[in-house]
Design a protein around this motif. Structure first.
Motif, short mmCIF file in Angstrom:
data_model
loop_
_atom_site.label_atom_id
_atom_site.label_comp_id
_atom_site.label_asym_id
_atom_site.label_seq_id
_atom_site.Cartn_x
_atom_site.Cartn_y
_atom_site.Cartn_z
N ALA A 120 92.11 70.00 47.25
CA ALA A 120 91.50 69.69 48.54
C ALA A 120 91.07 68.22 48.59
O ALA A 120 90.52 67.69 47.63
N GLN A 121 91.34 67.58 49.73
CA GLN A 121 90.89 66.21 49.94
C GLN A 121 89.60 66.24 50.78
O GLN A 121 89.48 65.56 51.80
N ALA A 122 88.66 67.05 50.35
CA ALA A 122 87.41 67.22 51.09
C ALA A 122 86.28 66.56 50.32
O ALA A 122 86.26 66.56 49.09
N PRO A 123 85.31 65.98 51.04
CA PRO A 123 84.20 65.32 50.35
C PRO A 123 83.30 66.29 49.59
O PRO A 123 82.71 65.93 48.57
N GLN A 124 83.18 67.52 50.08
CA GLN A 124 82.32 68.49 49.43
C GLN A 124 82.99 69.05 48.17
O GLN A 124 84.16 69.42 48.19
N LYS A 125 82.23 69.10 47.08
CA LYS A 125 82.77 69.53 45.80
C LYS A 125 81.85 70.60 45.18
O LYS A 125 80.64 70.45 45.18
N LYS A 171 91.66 80.22 48.30
CA LYS A 171 92.49 80.64 49.44
C LYS A 171 91.73 80.54 50.76
O LYS A 171 92.30 80.17 51.79
N THR A 172 90.46 80.86 50.76
CA THR A 172 89.67 80.90 52.00
C THR A 172 89.09 79.54 52.37
O THR A 172 89.07 79.17 53.55
N TYR A 173 88.60 78.80 51.37
CA TYR A 173 87.91 77.54 51.65
C TYR A 173 88.60 76.35 51.00
O TYR A 173 87.97 75.30 50.83
N GLY A 174 89.86 76.51 50.66
CA GLY A 174 90.59 75.45 49.96
C GLY A 174 90.68 74.14 50.70
O GLY A 174 90.81 73.07 50.09
N ASP A 176 88.26 73.16 52.90
CA ASP A 176 86.89 72.75 53.23
C ASP A 176 86.17 72.10 52.05
O ASP A 176 85.23 71.33 52.25
N ALA A 177 86.56 72.45 50.85
CA ALA A 177 85.85 71.94 49.68
C ALA A 177 86.75 71.95 48.45
O ALA A 177 87.67 72.76 48.35
N GLU A 178 86.47 71.01 47.56
CA GLU A 178 87.12 71.03 46.25
C GLU A 178 86.33 72.00 45.38
O GLU A 178 85.13 71.81 45.16
N ILE A 179 86.98 73.05 44.91
CA ILE A 179 86.30 74.08 44.14
C ILE A 179 86.85 74.08 42.71
O ILE A 179 88.04 74.32 42.50
N ARG A 180 85.97 73.81 41.77
CA ARG A 180 86.39 73.66 40.37
C ARG A 180 85.82 74.81 39.53
O ARG A 180 84.62 75.05 39.52
N LEU A 181 86.71 75.52 38.87
CA LEU A 181 86.32 76.57 37.94
C LEU A 181 86.32 75.99 36.53
O LEU A 181 87.34 75.47 36.07
N CYS A 182 85.17 76.07 35.86
CA CYS A 182 85.02 75.46 34.54
C CYS A 182 84.66 76.52 33.51
O CYS A 182 83.53 77.01 33.50
N LEU A 183 85.61 76.88 32.66
CA LEU A 183 85.37 77.83 31.57
C LEU A 183 85.08 77.00 30.33
O LEU A 183 85.98 76.38 29.75
N LEU A 184 83.82 76.99 29.91
CA LEU A 184 83.35 76.06 28.89
C LEU A 184 83.22 76.73 27.53
O LEU A 184 82.64 77.80 27.40
N SER A 185 83.74 76.05 26.52
CA SER A 185 83.61 76.53 25.14
C SER A 185 82.32 75.99 24.55
O SER A 185 81.61 75.19 25.17
N GLY A 186 82.01 76.41 23.33
CA GLY A 186 80.82 75.90 22.65
C GLY A 186 79.50 76.35 23.25
O GLY A 186 78.46 75.78 22.95
#
Length: 261
Positions: A120-125, A171-174, A176-186
């Motif tokens: 997404a090229q949206a300012p909201q992240k 799919k719904t807000y793609g 409107d916003a950049e949505i980042r899923l972060c699965l973090l180790s450690g």
């Protein structure tokens, strides 16, 4: 096709224990990565980090240092007090989200954070932070939750619910916003993955347009310590995976709608 919680739970059942840096964690992460790469318009990548599988070595070193500090009382009170102060501050730093270099110096292994984001090229992240590694053994039920051990079945449920929610949000807000899923180790070793993720993306995370969501206070501590905007999504083990996923999706959707434009 949207990924369901059932899909992810079934997938991760092959690797119920995923210590940071282990082969099981790597295989589980790659399996999730393949599923996410099947989502249209989603960039998926691994960001390499170093993290120990748990805090056992850290606690042992501090225990030895504590014995040395008490032993030094007979020789030098000043040195002993300074050493005790350093020990107390190190423990405080780890358990309040500040982190400590000592943790990554002990038994650290190569692992990675898994990041998936829409184009997404949206300012909201938006960033959804989820711990990925786990560690459990015969002593888990006797250890406090700060050690990240025990209740690993619930951690898998949180991963499944978050992945499923993220795919629907894309799919719904793609647009409107950049949505980042972060699965973090450690995560077991004092949120090492979160600290290193912040270090790699600090400038971006301090942007006023980005907001971090987490599912536990401990996961958000490192972000809040750096002044990054963050909110807790309350969860509980009584929720089914599907209802938990819907809950996560609704909370993030409400935020996007409220701050749209």
């Amino acid at each position: 096709m949207t990924i369901s919680t059932k899909d992810i739970i079934s997938l991760l059942s092959e690797w119920p224990e995923r210590p940071a840096g282990s082969e099981d964690e790597m295989m589980a992460r790659e399996a999730i990565m393949v599923r996410l790469m099947g989502e249209y318009g989603i960039d998926v990548k691994e960001e390499g980090i170093y993290a120990p599988p748990n805090l056992r070595a850290f606690v042992c070193v501090l225990g030895v240092a504590l014995l040395i500090a008490f032993g030094l009382f007979a020789l030098s009170n000043v040195v002993s007090i300074i050493l005790l102060g350093l020990i107390i501050y190190t423990v405080y730093a780890v358990f309040t989200g500040r982190g400590s270099p000592l943790v990554t110096m002990l038994n650290a292994r190569i692992t990675a954070n898994l990041i998936a984001v829409n184009n997404a090229q949206a300012p909201q992240k938006i960033a959804l932070i989820v711990p990925f590694d786990s560690y459990q053994d015969q002593f888990s039920c006797y250890l406090p939750p700060q050690f990240g051990e025990g209740r690993e079945h619930y951690k898998t449920t949180l991963i499944a619910a978050s992945v499923a929610a993220a795919t629907r949000l894309w799919k719904t807000y793609g647009s409107d916003a950049e949505i980042r899923l972060c699965l973090l180790s450690g995560s077991v070793a004092g949120q090492v993955g979160a600290h290193q993720f912040i270090k790699q993306h600090k400038t971006e995370l301090l942007d006023e347009q980005i907001h971090v969501f987490g599912l536990h206070d401990r996961d958000l501590m490192p972000f809040m310590r750096h002044g990054i905007q963050a909110s807790l999504i309350d969860t509980n083990e009584e929720m089914t995976p599907t209802s938990l996923s819907n809950h996560i999706e609704n909370k993030i959707a409400e935020y996007i709608a409220k701050h749209k434009g």
